[in-house]
Write a protein that holds these residues in place. Structure first.
Motif, PDB file in Angstrom:
ATOM      1  N   ASN A  78    -118.092  26.441  50.031  1.00 29.48           N
ATOM      2  CA  ASN A  78    -116.914  27.235  50.392  1.00 29.48           C
ATOM      3  C   ASN A  78    -117.088  28.677  49.893  1.00 29.48           C
ATOM      4  O   ASN A  78    -116.867  28.952  48.718  1.00 29.48           O
ATOM      5  CB  ASN A  78    -115.658  26.613  49.778  1.00 29.48           C
ATOM      6  N   PRO A  79    -117.460  29.601  50.771  1.00 31.10           N
ATOM      7  CA  PRO A  79    -117.620  30.998  50.355  1.00 31.10           C
ATOM      8  C   PRO A  79    -116.376  31.860  50.563  1.00 31.10           C
ATOM      9  O   PRO A  79    -116.470  33.074  50.693  1.00 31.10           O
ATOM     10  CB  PRO A  79    -118.756  31.479  51.264  1.00 31.10           C
ATOM     11  N   SER A  80    -115.185  31.256  50.566  1.00 29.76           N
ATOM     12  CA  SER A  80    -113.980  31.983  50.987  1.00 29.76           C
ATOM     13  C   SER A  80    -113.526  33.050  50.010  1.00 29.76           C
ATOM     14  O   SER A  80    -112.716  33.908  50.369  1.00 29.76           O
ATOM     15  CB  SER A  80    -112.827  30.996  51.216  1.00 29.76           C
ATOM     16  N   PHE A  81    -114.005  33.035  48.775  1.00 34.15           N
ATOM     17  CA  PHE A  81    -113.564  34.050  47.810  1.00 34.15           C
ATOM     18  C   PHE A  81    -114.017  35.449  48.232  1.00 34.15           C
ATOM     19  O   PHE A  81    -113.396  36.443  47.868  1.00 34.15           O
ATOM     20  CB  PHE A  81    -114.093  33.716  46.417  1.00 34.15           C
ATOM     21  N   ILE A  82    -115.102  35.509  49.000  1.00 28.45           N
ATOM     22  CA  ILE A  82    -115.538  36.814  49.521  1.00 28.45           C
ATOM     23  C   ILE A  82    -114.411  37.437  50.333  1.00 28.45           C
ATOM     24  O   ILE A  82    -114.064  38.615  50.143  1.00 28.45           O
ATOM     25  CB  ILE A  82    -116.795  36.655  50.393  1.00 28.45           C
ATOM     26  N   GLY A  83    -113.831  36.670  51.225  1.00 26.17           N
ATOM     27  CA  GLY A  83    -112.737  37.176  52.048  1.00 26.17           C
ATOM     28  C   GLY A  83    -111.538  37.583  51.221  1.00 26.17           C
ATOM     29  O   GLY A  83    -110.836  38.553  51.559  1.00 26.17           O
ATOM     30  N   ALA A  84    -111.288  36.863  50.126  1.00 29.29           N
ATOM     31  CA  ALA A  84    -110.163  37.214  49.260  1.00 29.29           C
ATOM     32  C   ALA A  84    -110.343  38.607  48.676  1.00 29.29           C
ATOM     33  O   ALA A  84    -109.392  39.399  48.600  1.00 29.29           O
ATOM     34  CB  ALA A  84    -110.026  36.184  48.141  1.00 29.29           C
ATOM     35  N   VAL A  85    -111.562  38.935  48.267  1.00 34.38           N
ATOM     36  CA  VAL A  85    -111.816  40.269  47.715  1.00 34.38           C
ATOM     37  C   VAL A  85    -111.803  41.322  48.823  1.00 34.38           C
ATOM     38  O   VAL A  85    -111.298  42.438  48.632  1.00 34.38           O
ATOM     39  CB  VAL A  85    -113.157  40.283  46.948  1.00 34.38           C
ATOM     40  N   LEU A  86    -112.327  40.978  49.989  1.00 29.16           N
ATOM     41  CA  LEU A  86    -112.328  41.939  51.100  1.00 29.16           C
ATOM     42  C   LEU A  86    -110.912  42.371  51.484  1.00 29.16           C
ATOM     43  O   LEU A  86    -110.712  43.486  51.968  1.00 29.16           O
ATOM     44  CB  LEU A  86    -113.012  41.325  52.326  1.00 29.16           C
ATOM     45  N   ASN A  87    -109.948  41.508  51.265  1.00 25.43           N
ATOM     46  CA  ASN A  87    -108.575  41.819  51.651  1.00 25.43           C
ATOM     47  C   ASN A  87    -107.849  42.705  50.660  1.00 25.43           C
ATOM     48  O   ASN A  87    -106.718  43.127  50.912  1.00 25.43           O
ATOM     49  CB  ASN A  87    -107.778  40.525  51.847  1.00 25.43           C
ATOM     50  N   LEU A  88    -108.471  43.004  49.525  1.00 25.84           N
ATOM     51  CA  LEU A  88    -107.833  43.866  48.543  1.00 25.84           C
ATOM     52  C   LEU A  88    -107.812  45.310  49.033  1.00 25.84           C
ATOM     53  O   LEU A  88    -108.481  45.682  49.992  1.00 25.84           O
ATOM     54  CB  LEU A  88    -108.586  43.796  47.208  1.00 25.84           C
ATOM     55  N   ALA A 142    -110.046  50.712  47.801  1.00 23.36           N
ATOM     56  CA  ALA A 142    -110.471  51.533  46.670  1.00 23.36           C
ATOM     57  C   ALA A 142    -110.846  50.710  45.447  1.00 23.36           C
ATOM     58  O   ALA A 142    -111.559  51.202  44.562  1.00 23.36           O
ATOM     59  CB  ALA A 142    -109.365  52.522  46.302  1.00 23.36           C
ATOM     60  N   PHE A 143    -110.400  49.446  45.383  1.00 24.11           N
ATOM     61  CA  PHE A 143    -110.614  48.649  44.178  1.00 24.11           C
ATOM     62  C   PHE A 143    -111.481  47.415  44.406  1.00 24.11           C
ATOM     63  O   PHE A 143    -111.674  46.632  43.477  1.00 24.11           O
ATOM     64  CB  PHE A 143    -109.255  48.226  43.604  1.00 24.11           C
ATOM     65  N   ALA A 144    -112.002  47.227  45.619  1.00 24.61           N
ATOM     66  CA  ALA A 144    -112.750  46.006  45.944  1.00 24.61           C
ATOM     67  C   ALA A 144    -114.218  46.314  46.188  1.00 24.61           C
ATOM     68  O   ALA A 144    -114.554  47.256  46.913  1.00 24.61           O
ATOM     69  CB  ALA A 144    -112.144  45.350  47.180  1.00 24.61           C
ATOM     70  N   ALA A 153    -119.045  49.711  35.614  1.00 23.98           N
ATOM     71  CA  ALA A 153    -118.032  50.263  36.512  1.00 23.98           C
ATOM     72  C   ALA A 153    -116.626  50.068  35.952  1.00 23.98           C
ATOM     73  O   ALA A 153    -116.383  49.195  35.119  1.00 23.98           O
ATOM     74  CB  ALA A 153    -118.141  49.611  37.888  1.00 23.98           C
ATOM     75  N   LYS A 154    -115.689  50.872  36.428  1.00 23.69           N
ATOM     76  CA  LYS A 154    -114.314  50.854  35.934  1.00 23.69           C
ATOM     77  C   LYS A 154    -113.332  50.623  37.081  1.00 23.69           C
ATOM     78  O   LYS A 154    -113.529  51.110  38.188  1.00 23.69           O
ATOM     79  CB  LYS A 154    -113.984  52.179  35.241  1.00 23.69           C
ATOM     80  N   ASN A 155    -112.296  49.851  36.773  1.00 25.77           N
ATOM     81  CA  ASN A 155    -111.111  49.721  37.634  1.00 25.77           C
ATOM     82  C   ASN A 155    -111.295  48.880  38.896  1.00 25.77           C
ATOM     83  O   ASN A 155    -110.373  48.802  39.704  1.00 25.77           O
ATOM     84  CB  ASN A 155    -110.584  51.102  38.042  1.00 25.77           C
ATOM     85  N   TYR A 156    -112.456  48.254  39.087  1.00 22.27           N
ATOM     86  CA  TYR A 156    -112.708  47.512  40.314  1.00 22.27           C
ATOM     87  C   TYR A 156    -112.560  46.010  40.107  1.00 22.27           C
ATOM     88  O   TYR A 156    -112.538  45.502  38.983  1.00 22.27           O
ATOM     89  CB  TYR A 156    -114.126  47.771  40.836  1.00 22.27           C
ATOM     90  N   VAL A 157    -112.514  45.300  41.216  1.00 21.20           N
ATOM     91  CA  VAL A 157    -112.799  43.872  41.250  1.00 21.20           C
ATOM     92  C   VAL A 157    -114.178  43.749  41.879  1.00 21.20           C
ATOM     93  O   VAL A 157    -114.361  44.059  43.058  1.00 21.20           O
ATOM     94  CB  VAL A 157    -111.758  43.092  42.064  1.00 21.20           C
ATOM     95  N   ASN A 158    -115.158  43.350  41.091  1.00 24.02           N
ATOM     96  CA  ASN A 158    -116.540  43.231  41.548  1.00 24.02           C
ATOM     97  C   ASN A 158    -116.901  41.770  41.769  1.00 24.02           C
ATOM     98  O   ASN A 158    -116.775  40.950  40.851  1.00 24.02           O
ATOM     99  CB  ASN A 158    -117.511  43.800  40.504  1.00 24.02           C
ATOM    100  N   LEU A 159    -117.345  41.448  42.962  1.00 26.19           N
ATOM    101  CA  LEU A 159    -117.839  40.104  43.256  1.00 26.19           C
ATOM    102  C   LEU A 159    -119.312  40.197  43.588  1.00 26.19           C
ATOM    103  O   LEU A 159    -119.714  40.940  44.495  1.00 26.19           O
ATOM    104  CB  LEU A 159    -117.080  39.494  44.431  1.00 26.19           C
ATOM    105  N   MET A 160    -120.130  39.447  42.837  1.00 24.12           N
ATOM    106  CA  MET A 160    -121.570  39.390  43.066  1.00 24.12           C
ATOM    107  C   MET A 160    -121.951  37.963  43.453  1.00 24.12           C
ATOM    108  O   MET A 160    -121.595  37.020  42.757  1.00 24.12           O
ATOM    109  CB  MET A 160    -122.320  39.802  41.794  1.00 24.12           C
ATOM    110  N   VAL A 161    -122.650  37.813  44.558  1.00 22.16           N
ATOM    111  CA  VAL A 161    -122.992  36.490  45.092  1.00 22.16           C
ATOM    112  C   VAL A 161    -124.501  36.327  45.054  1.00 22.16           C
ATOM    113  O   VAL A 161    -125.241  37.172  45.587  1.00 22.16           O
ATOM    114  CB  VAL A 161    -122.482  36.333  46.540  1.00 22.16           C
ATOM    115  N   GLY A 162    -124.968  35.257  44.439  1.00 20.22           N
ATOM    116  CA  GLY A 162    -126.416  35.063  44.352  1.00 20.22           C
ATOM    117  C   GLY A 162    -126.804  33.618  44.139  1.00 20.22           C
ATOM    118  O   GLY A 162    -125.959  32.747  43.936  1.00 20.22           O
ATOM    119  N   SER A 163    -128.095  33.375  44.155  1.00 18.83           N
ATOM    120  CA  SER A 163    -128.616  32.013  44.072  1.00 18.83           C
ATOM    121  C   SER A 163    -129.144  31.721  42.679  1.00 18.83           C
ATOM    122  O   SER A 163    -129.696  32.591  42.009  1.00 18.83           O
ATOM    123  CB  SER A 163    -129.735  31.818  45.093  1.00 18.83           C
TER     124      SER A 163
END
Length: 807
Positions: A553-563, A566-568, A589-599
């Motif tokens: 389930n990779p749906s968290f990517i979409g959750a961050v994209l919807n922010l 300026a902060f996503a 980095a400051k003030n962001y929500v950072n999502l990193m996806v990897g194996s």
């Protein structure tokens, strides 16, 4: 043995029949007459003033000192706000102030019932913290009028505590997280005490239930303390609360089982004495636990204090109206007299209610609080709850080590997470008091365990690891990890949340609430930067074939994209070296929500450290080694976004070069997802000119994407020539199968990419068109043969994931 009655195998069916001895586990103290008369009077007057202002904020737009009889014109056109919780919140605020003034305690106030904003704003105005950050809210008639009239009005304060509320590090809009945020705030803050109000409605939530265990991850030698105060007023919006129906024996049994010392505060006739002695006792217990730990003789499994505050809902408000009970019922939850704007009867009731506080005794004619009201306010402005630096200007940037020496050699195989684990080990060493990892018991599974070489887990309830000061918090509650991360970040430090990809969605709404808070914080003039909220998403669907469909389930990517753009930030680094570059950047980095996806599995290292650095700075680039003639004049552009799906793109490019030599392909990798967004819609988005330079102006583009295709369509919407784009990604197909079969199931395999590239190139290259049908059929035949092999042998071909060769 003592206490064995707590564990009867067959307890009485009627809870009232529980043995009275249970109450011996709650702390009994003498309360009546505890406070000196002048101190008691000051507390009571502060509370009256705060409650008067809070009630006035809900109703009045004028006549704020009640110098004239209230008219309908004095009532706001829209009555918004929540009265029921306010008296309890302002009472605790007054008593925390008393403790600060008496002991010099450093404190923050975290409020779970966020709708109680009127109580908090009134207290902030009384202690003169409002004017420090918003000079127009002076502590006089003009400032009071502005405060009361602008509450829940356009351009004014919202009905909720939010980032524009001085001293706030938690909004409380979505219930359940006050407690975990509080525990995050006191980590590595040894002198800080967070007074945390947990409403009895909030106490019904699963996140709060898990967070009661959070003290078991606190080392009293290195961290501060949370004083939880459960405000039991009996009702939520229209129903009784669970805690409100529990008697003292039941509540004592519950919290004794959690491991706390319990003190019930419920003497309504002497409530200030009762609460004062209880808070003095609680702080004494906290100091006792801390002193033992800091002297090298920690108490084994210390019992921290918890207060259960029982007061009527809407206390001091209207008792009843039209035959319905208001005080002490759900009718006081929001606006007790909703018809005051038009009903003469309700207007009279409001006049009587507000007049009962006797504002003429609390304020001068100029609207200044009288000295007795202010005597409870701490003299030191730096200690006032609204001005504690931890709440708005405590950010300490991380010192990040050089990541390039930790890189793998180009052409080798390396796990992204193994490489990142080695990097995080050095981050911990360089930042021993300002960095923590909050993980739902998956650190080793996610191959990040190198960080444990020099820093253990900070699980204090486990005697074997007690007091070792580890930097890793592992608890199988994503909500608690998220709350701790938020509290830690908003008080100036930096954290990391690694998780199985499929289960980050558990904290989707928490993350969104946090992003809303930081957006509002950014828009204030006085809140300073905070570190970013950093997520590492691994154990992805592409390599969760062994755990099955539930783990895909990779749906968290979409959750961050919807922010708010300026902060996503969403990154999908294609190899270990790129991931090192990315995580180093995100931690700084400051003030962001950072999502990193990897194996976490070993995969090819495509780029050298220098190449990886340039690639990550750009966000995307042409991979010349996999392209025809280094990507010049392509017939089709094949794009990989994500580790495994990028491998399939490169394998497809190698296959096409072998089967269809006339086909000219450009291979592009995207590591920063946000570059694809329509020009100008995101700070990282490519201009249309740059987009065309990278992806060509008119050639077909096929994206092989790690997430849901719809997400990519949304990002690309508005780009010129979007009709030439095709996208494959996770199709919600999977089971317990082989890694390559997962690619086949979701149409992201090399064969699917090659067929898409073949038909795309056929549109402009006659030589390709002449063989397209034949070669497409052959490629699909190869796919079918591979699928048959997997079903017959239970595994992929041994050479399935060997690095493709380009001759």
């Amino acid at each position: 043995m003592p206490g064995q009655e707590l564990f009867q195998p067959n307890p009485p069916a009627d809870p009232s029949q529980l043995p009275d001895d249970l109450l011996k586990y709650s702390v009994q103290l003498q309360t009546k007459g505890y406070l000196p008369a002048d101190e008691l009077k000051s507390l009571q007057m502060f509370r009256r003033a705060a409650d008067y202002i809070a009630a006035a904020m809900i109703f009045l737009n004028n006549n704020v000192l009640l110098e004239n009889k209230i008219t309908h014109d004095d009532i706001k056109p829209r009555l918004l706000g929540h009265w029921g919780t306010c008296p309890g919140l302002s009472m605790v605020y007054a008593h925390v102030n008393r403790l600060i003034k008496k002991t010099g305690m450093e404190a923050l106030y975290v409020v779970g019932p966020g709708h109680g904003a009127p109580a908090i704003l009134s207290c902030l105005w009384l202690e003169d913290s409002m004017s420090v950050f918003m000079p127009e809210f002076t502590r006089d008639r003009a400032g009071l009028t502005k405060l009361i009239s602008l509450f829940s009005a356009p351009g004014g304060f919202p009905s909720h505590i939010n980032a524009a509320t001085p001293g706030a590090i938690h909004e409380g809009g979505e219930l359940g997280y006050a407690l975990s945020v509080s525990f995050g705030a006191i980590m590595d803050n040894p002198d800080l005490v967070v007074a945390c109000i947990v409403g009895d409605g909030e106490a019904e939530t699963g996140p709060t239930a898990a967070a009661w265990h959070a003290y078991k991850y606190i080392d009293p030698a290195e961290s501060g303390a949370v004083l939880p105060i459960v405000h039991v007023n009996g009702f939520k919006i229209s129903e009784r609360t669970i805690y409100g129906t529990m008697d003292n024996k039941e509540i004592t049994a519950l919290f004794t089982g959690y491991g706390y010392q319990v003190r019930i505060v419920e003497d309504l006739e002497n409530i200030d004495d009762d609460l004062a002695v209880s808070m003095d006792w609680a702080l004494g217990e906290i100091r006792k636990i801390q002193k033992a730990a800091r002297s090298g003789k920690p108490i084994v499994k210390p019992r921290w204090p918890v207060l259960i505050l029982r007061t009527p809902k809407g206390w001091s408000g209207p008792k009843s109206f039209h035959g319905e009970l208001i005080e002490g019922s759900f009718h006081s939850h929001q606006v007790p007299l909703p018809g005051a704007k038009s009903s003469a009867e309700e207007l009279t009731a409001l006049q009587n209610w507000l007049g009962s506080y006797r504002p003429e005794e609390l304020f001068t004619k100029d609207g200044v609080p009288v000295p007795e009201v202010l005597s409870v306010v701490p003299d030191s402005t730096e200690l006032r709850l609204g001005q504690k630096k931890e709440s708005y200007k405590a950010f300490t940037p991380l010192q990040t080590p050089d990541w390039q020496p930790l890189c793998a050699e180009r052409g080798s195989q390396e796990s992204c997470m193994k490489a990142v684990g080695r990097f995080l080990k050095e981050v911990v060493a360089a930042n021993p008091k300002t960095f923590r990892i909050f993980s739902p018991d998956e650190l080793v599974s996610n191959k990040l365990d190198a960080v444990l070489d020099d820093s253990g887990r900070n699980f204090q309830w486990d005697i074997a690891s007690r007091g070792k000061g580890g930097r890793v918090i592992e608890i199988l509650s994503e909500h608690t990890c998220q709350g701790m991360l938020q509290g830690y970040t908003l008080t100036g430090r930096t954290g990391l949340f690694p998780s199985y990809e499929a289960f980050l969605g558990i904290v989707h709404t928490m993350m969104v609430q946090y992003s809303k808070f930081t957006k509002m914080a950014f828009e204030t003039t006085w809140r300073q930067d905070v570190g970013s909220l950093n997520y590492i998403e691994t154990s992805t669907w592409a390599r969760q074939e062994h755990n099955g469909f539930s783990h895909q389930n990779p749906s968290f990517i979409g959750a961050v994209l919807n922010l708010k753009p300026a902060f996503a930030r969403v990154y999908l680094p294609p190899d270990a070296n790129c991931f090192l570059s990315t995580v180093s950047h995100c931690l700084r980095a400051k003030n962001y929500v950072n999502l990193m996806v990897g194996s976490k599995q070993p995969t090819p290292v495509w780029l050298s450290p220098e190449e990886a650095d340039k690639h990550c700075i750009a966000g995307a680039s042409v991979w010349k080694f996999a392209s025809t003639d280094e990507g010049v004049n392509p017939d089709v552009v094949l794009v990989g976004i994500g580790v495994e799906v990028t491998f399939e793109v490169i394998a497809a490019a190698a296959l096409l070069r072998k089967l269809v030599p006339a086909l000219r392909v450009r291979v592009v990798n995207v590591t920063d997802l946000m570059i694809l967004a329509q020009s100008g819609s995101h700070p990282h988005s490519l201009s249309d000119e740059a987009f065309d330079a990278l992806f060509t102006k008119d050639k077909p583009i096929h994206f092989n994407y790690h997430g849901y295709p719809l997400e990519l369509k949304g990002l690309l919407f508005g780009r010129p020539g979007i009709d030439r784009v095709s996208i494959e990604g996770y199709r919600e197909e999977g089971t317990t199968t082989s890694p390559f079969d997962m690619m086949l199931c979701n149409h992201t395999s090399r064969y699917d990419v090659a067929v898409a590239g073949l038909w795309g190139a056929a549109k402009s290259n006659p030589a390709v068109a002449a063989v397209a049908a034949q070669q497409a059929a052959y490629i699909q035949h190869l796919a079918q043969k591979d699928r048959e092999y997997i079903l017959q042998n239970g595994k992929d071909h041994d050479d399935c994931f060997d690095t493709p060769k380009f001759e």
